[in-house]
Design a protein around this motif. Structure first.
Motif, PDB file in Angstrom:
ATOM      1  N   LEU A 191       0.816  -1.204  -0.040  1.00 42.52           N
ATOM      2  CA  LEU A 191       0.109  -0.148  -0.141  1.00 42.52           C
ATOM      3  C   LEU A 191       0.744   1.076   0.012  1.00 42.52           C
ATOM      4  O   LEU A 191       0.686   2.318  -0.745  1.00 42.52           O
ATOM      5  N   ALA A 192       1.997   1.156   0.925  1.00 42.32           N
ATOM      6  CA  ALA A 192       2.787   2.483   0.865  1.00 42.32           C
ATOM      7  C   ALA A 192       3.550   2.585  -0.681  1.00 42.32           C
ATOM      8  O   ALA A 192       3.599   3.794  -0.945  1.00 42.32           O
ATOM      9  N   THR A 193       3.795   1.686  -1.540  1.00 39.46           N
ATOM     10  CA  THR A 193       4.386   1.829  -2.576  1.00 39.46           C
ATOM     11  C   THR A 193       3.442   2.364  -3.739  1.00 39.46           C
ATOM     12  O   THR A 193       3.597   3.265  -4.280  1.00 39.46           O
ATOM     13  N   LEU A 194       2.024   1.960  -3.271  1.00 39.26           N
ATOM     14  CA  LEU A 194       0.784   2.427  -4.274  1.00 39.26           C
ATOM     15  C   LEU A 194       0.694   3.930  -3.983  1.00 39.26           C
ATOM     16  O   LEU A 194       0.692   4.815  -4.566  1.00 39.26           O
ATOM     17  N   VAL A 195       0.705   4.298  -2.572  1.00 41.32           N
ATOM     18  CA  VAL A 195       0.258   5.634  -2.159  1.00 41.32           C
ATOM     19  C   VAL A 195       1.392   6.387  -2.608  1.00 41.32           C
ATOM     20  O   VAL A 195       1.429   7.636  -3.501  1.00 41.32           O
ATOM     21  N   ASP A 196       2.761   6.298  -2.795  1.00 41.82           N
ATOM     22  CA  ASP A 196       3.917   7.003  -3.438  1.00 41.82           C
ATOM     23  C   ASP A 196       3.775   6.840  -5.112  1.00 41.82           C
ATOM     24  O   ASP A 196       4.274   7.897  -5.581  1.00 41.82           O
ATOM     25  N   ALA A 197       3.355   5.831  -5.659  1.00 40.48           N
ATOM     26  CA  ALA A 197       3.256   6.066  -6.992  1.00 40.48           C
ATOM     27  C   ALA A 197       1.898   6.783  -7.314  1.00 40.48           C
ATOM     28  O   ALA A 197       2.131   7.661  -8.269  1.00 40.48           O
ATOM     29  N   ILE A 198       0.899   7.019  -6.341  1.00 42.28           N
ATOM     30  CA  ILE A 198       0.116   7.990  -6.685  1.00 42.28           C
ATOM     31  C   ILE A 198       0.175   9.491  -6.776  1.00 42.28           C
ATOM     32  O   ILE A 198       0.168  10.141  -7.668  1.00 42.28           O
ATOM     33  N   PHE A 199       1.405   9.727  -5.810  1.00 38.98           N
ATOM     34  CA  PHE A 199       1.719  11.082  -5.541  1.00 38.98           C
ATOM     35  C   PHE A 199       2.855  11.354  -6.596  1.00 38.98           C
ATOM     36  O   PHE A 199       3.003  12.540  -7.085  1.00 38.98           O
ATOM     37  N   ALA A 200       3.647  10.298  -7.307  1.00 38.69           N
ATOM     38  CA  ALA A 200       4.557  10.485  -8.306  1.00 38.69           C
ATOM     39  C   ALA A 200       3.790  10.706  -9.494  1.00 38.69           C
ATOM     40  O   ALA A 200       4.190  11.677 -10.317  1.00 38.69           O
ATOM     41  N   ALA A 212      -5.329  15.362  -4.031  1.00 44.36           N
ATOM     42  CA  ALA A 212      -5.602  15.096  -2.993  1.00 44.36           C
ATOM     43  C   ALA A 212      -5.874  13.540  -2.937  1.00 44.36           C
ATOM     44  O   ALA A 212      -6.869  13.141  -3.497  1.00 44.36           O
ATOM     45  N   LEU A 213      -5.301  12.767  -1.863  1.00 47.93           N
ATOM     46  CA  LEU A 213      -5.536  11.383  -1.844  1.00 47.93           C
ATOM     47  C   LEU A 213      -6.175  11.131  -0.495  1.00 47.93           C
ATOM     48  O   LEU A 213      -5.685  11.525   0.646  1.00 47.93           O
ATOM     49  N   VAL A 214      -7.291  10.406  -0.534  1.00 45.98           N
ATOM     50  CA  VAL A 214      -8.024   9.792   0.642  1.00 45.98           C
ATOM     51  C   VAL A 214      -7.658   8.106   0.573  1.00 45.98           C
ATOM     52  O   VAL A 214      -8.331   7.595  -0.247  1.00 45.98           O
ATOM     53  N   VAL A 215      -7.300   7.816   1.837  1.00 46.78           N
ATOM     54  CA  VAL A 215      -7.073   6.402   1.960  1.00 46.78           C
ATOM     55  C   VAL A 215      -8.265   5.810   2.914  1.00 46.78           C
ATOM     56  O   VAL A 215      -8.217   6.451   3.969  1.00 46.78           O
ATOM     57  N   ALA A 216      -8.922   4.743   2.487  1.00 46.49           N
ATOM     58  CA  ALA A 216      -9.893   4.209   3.474  1.00 46.49           C
ATOM     59  C   ALA A 216      -9.248   3.153   4.274  1.00 46.49           C
ATOM     60  O   ALA A 216      -8.510   2.525   3.616  1.00 46.49           O
ATOM     61  N   ALA A 217      -9.775   3.027   5.552  1.00 46.15           N
ATOM     62  CA  ALA A 217      -9.447   1.853   6.284  1.00 46.15           C
ATOM     63  C   ALA A 217     -10.493   0.750   5.634  1.00 46.15           C
ATOM     64  O   ALA A 217     -11.454   1.244   5.017  1.00 46.15           O
ATOM     65  N   ALA A 219       2.215   9.320   8.522  1.00 44.58           N
ATOM     66  CA  ALA A 219       3.509   9.542   8.159  1.00 44.58           C
ATOM     67  C   ALA A 219       3.650  10.296   7.014  1.00 44.58           C
ATOM     68  O   ALA A 219       4.413  11.248   6.762  1.00 44.58           O
ATOM     69  N   ARG A 220       2.896  10.046   5.826  1.00 44.89           N
ATOM     70  CA  ARG A 220       2.901  10.717   4.567  1.00 44.89           C
ATOM     71  C   ARG A 220       2.378  12.123   4.865  1.00 44.89           C
ATOM     72  O   ARG A 220       2.804  12.942   3.923  1.00 44.89           O
ATOM     73  N   GLN A 221       1.288  12.285   5.570  1.00 46.68           N
ATOM     74  CA  GLN A 221       0.785  13.685   5.882  1.00 46.68           C
ATOM     75  C   GLN A 221       2.004  14.704   6.694  1.00 46.68           C
ATOM     76  O   GLN A 221       1.926  15.644   6.133  1.00 46.68           O
ATOM     77  N   ALA A 222       2.534  14.084   7.420  1.00 45.49           N
ATOM     78  CA  ALA A 222       3.791  14.804   8.249  1.00 45.49           C
ATOM     79  C   ALA A 222       4.955  15.010   7.152  1.00 45.49           C
ATOM     80  O   ALA A 222       5.835  16.266   7.429  1.00 45.49           O
ATOM     81  N   ALA A 223       4.902  14.371   6.195  1.00 41.95           N
ATOM     82  CA  ALA A 223       6.040  14.568   5.208  1.00 41.95           C
ATOM     83  C   ALA A 223       5.492  15.665   4.217  1.00 41.95           C
ATOM     84  O   ALA A 223       6.467  16.059   3.399  1.00 41.95           O
ATOM     85  N   GLY A 224       4.561  16.123   4.441  1.00 43.90           N
ATOM     86  CA  GLY A 224       3.736  17.294   3.443  1.00 43.90           C
ATOM     87  C   GLY A 224       2.948  16.745   2.368  1.00 43.90           C
ATOM     88  O   GLY A 224       2.495  17.410   1.600  1.00 43.90           O
ATOM     89  N   HIS A 225       2.530  15.556   2.125  1.00 43.89           N
ATOM     90  CA  HIS A 225       1.681  14.887   1.145  1.00 43.89           C
ATOM     91  C   HIS A 225       0.172  15.316   1.665  1.00 43.89           C
ATOM     92  O   HIS A 225      -0.173  15.238   2.727  1.00 43.89           O
ATOM     93  N   HIS A 226      -0.615  15.740   0.491  1.00 42.87           N
ATOM     94  CA  HIS A 226      -1.963  15.848   0.872  1.00 42.87           C
ATOM     95  C   HIS A 226      -2.730  14.523   0.907  1.00 42.87           C
ATOM     96  O   HIS A 226      -3.539  14.113   0.018  1.00 42.87           O
TER      97      HIS A 226
END
Length: 300
Positions: free
Chosen positions: A195-204, A210-215, A242-249
């Motif tokens: 999931l972390a890899t996918l999130v990073d790919a989305i922002f790349a 704006a990314l909303v990730v669901a539980a 962690a991603r939000q703290a790094a400045g990602h939306h």
């Protein structure tokens, strides 16, 4: 004679064991389990990755992964369940939204095939321009595009997200719900990293989105799955923080309002469950808008 009878009973038992139960998987790319279904169900191809045992002999597999699911009756999901509780208070937005995930994003088991998407669209529509995008068309709603792949694990969802109608189409809002099939397939240990890899790919691909990730919504098909869901959801929350703290939306959408009693088959929501999901997505998208994270979509 006794040996023949015993041998026949053993064979019959083995055959029964080798059949998938109702709602179980019965095929798909790299599937090594049973390919036949128990009596009263039929194996239906949902996409290249997943076939499922569905009730009734009259179920017909879709010819392609572009599916329009017919209404179960003349009454739609929003008419048979509680209506959405909110409408947009943020106006003037041009929202190009990519629903990304698996069968729950697709709207599987909902009576009109829309899942949460129709109710959410209605909430966002007042005062805004809203366009759902994706390579799949499912459900009776007019704007029914999405990137929900039935049976797909996170790695497969990530692959699907690269098609021209998904991330390359530059959505400015992405709704991501993924991991259910990783848990069902027994590969939950690696799911948070995937999931972390996918999130990073989305922002790349969409740095302005704006990314909303669901539980995940609950699972009720085997012992211990509630613990797996809780463990995974805790990892999702940690990832988002962690991603939000790094400045990602990026924001987290809790699906805690969806209960086991809101499931059709132990996996997929009822119509009422899908309405609950829409009501959970909506305020988080509103928060992203209030944060100034939903800008004008990039021209493609």
């Amino acid at each position: 004679m006794r040996f023949s009878i015993l041998f026949g009973l053993c064979v019959a038992a083995r055959l029964a064991y080798a059949q998938s139960p109702e709602w179980g998987q019965c095929g798909g790319m790299e599937w090594t389990g049973p390919t036949t279904c128990v009596s009263g169900t039929v194996c239906v191809v949902q996409n290249p990755f997943y076939s499922q045992c569905l009730p009734g002999p009259d179920t017909t597999p879709p010819s392609t992964t572009t599916v329009t699911t017919p209404k179960a009756s003349s009454t739609t999901a929003t008419q048979t369940t509680s209506a959405p509780t909110s409408t947009s208070t943020t106006t003037g937005l041009n929202i190009r939204l990519l629903p990304l995930g698996d069968s729950i994003t697709f709207g599987f088991t909902s009576s009109d095939g829309n899942g949460y998407r129709s109710a959410l669209h209605d909430m966002l529509q007042p005062g805004n321009t809203v366009d759902f995008i994706g390579s799949i068309s499912s459900g009776t709603m007019a704007d029914n595009q999405n990137e929900g792949h039935v049976g797909a694990i996170i790695e497969q969802i990530a692959q699907a997200a690269t098609n021209p109608a998904a991330l390359p189409a530059r959505p400015n809002v992405v709704l991501l719900m993924a991991g259910t099939n990783d848990l069902l397939d027994g590969i939950s240990a690696g799911a948070p990293a995937q999931l972390a890899t996918l999130v990073d790919a989305i922002f790349a691909a969409c740095p302005d989105a704006a990314l909303v990730v669901a539980a995940l919504t609950p699972l009720n098909t085997a012992a211990g799955q509630s613990t797996l869901v809780a463990t995974y959801n805790a990892a999702v929350a940690q990832l988002v923080n962690a991603r939000q703290a790094a400045g990602h939306h990026i924001l987290l959408a809790s699906m805690a309002s969806v209960l086991v009693s809101d499931l059709v088959d132990g996996i997929h929501p009822t119509d009422a469950g899908y309405i609950k999901m829409a009501n959970a997505w909506f305020p988080v998208i509103e928060q992203a808008a209030k944060n100034g994270w939903i800008g004008k979509p990039v021209a493609v």
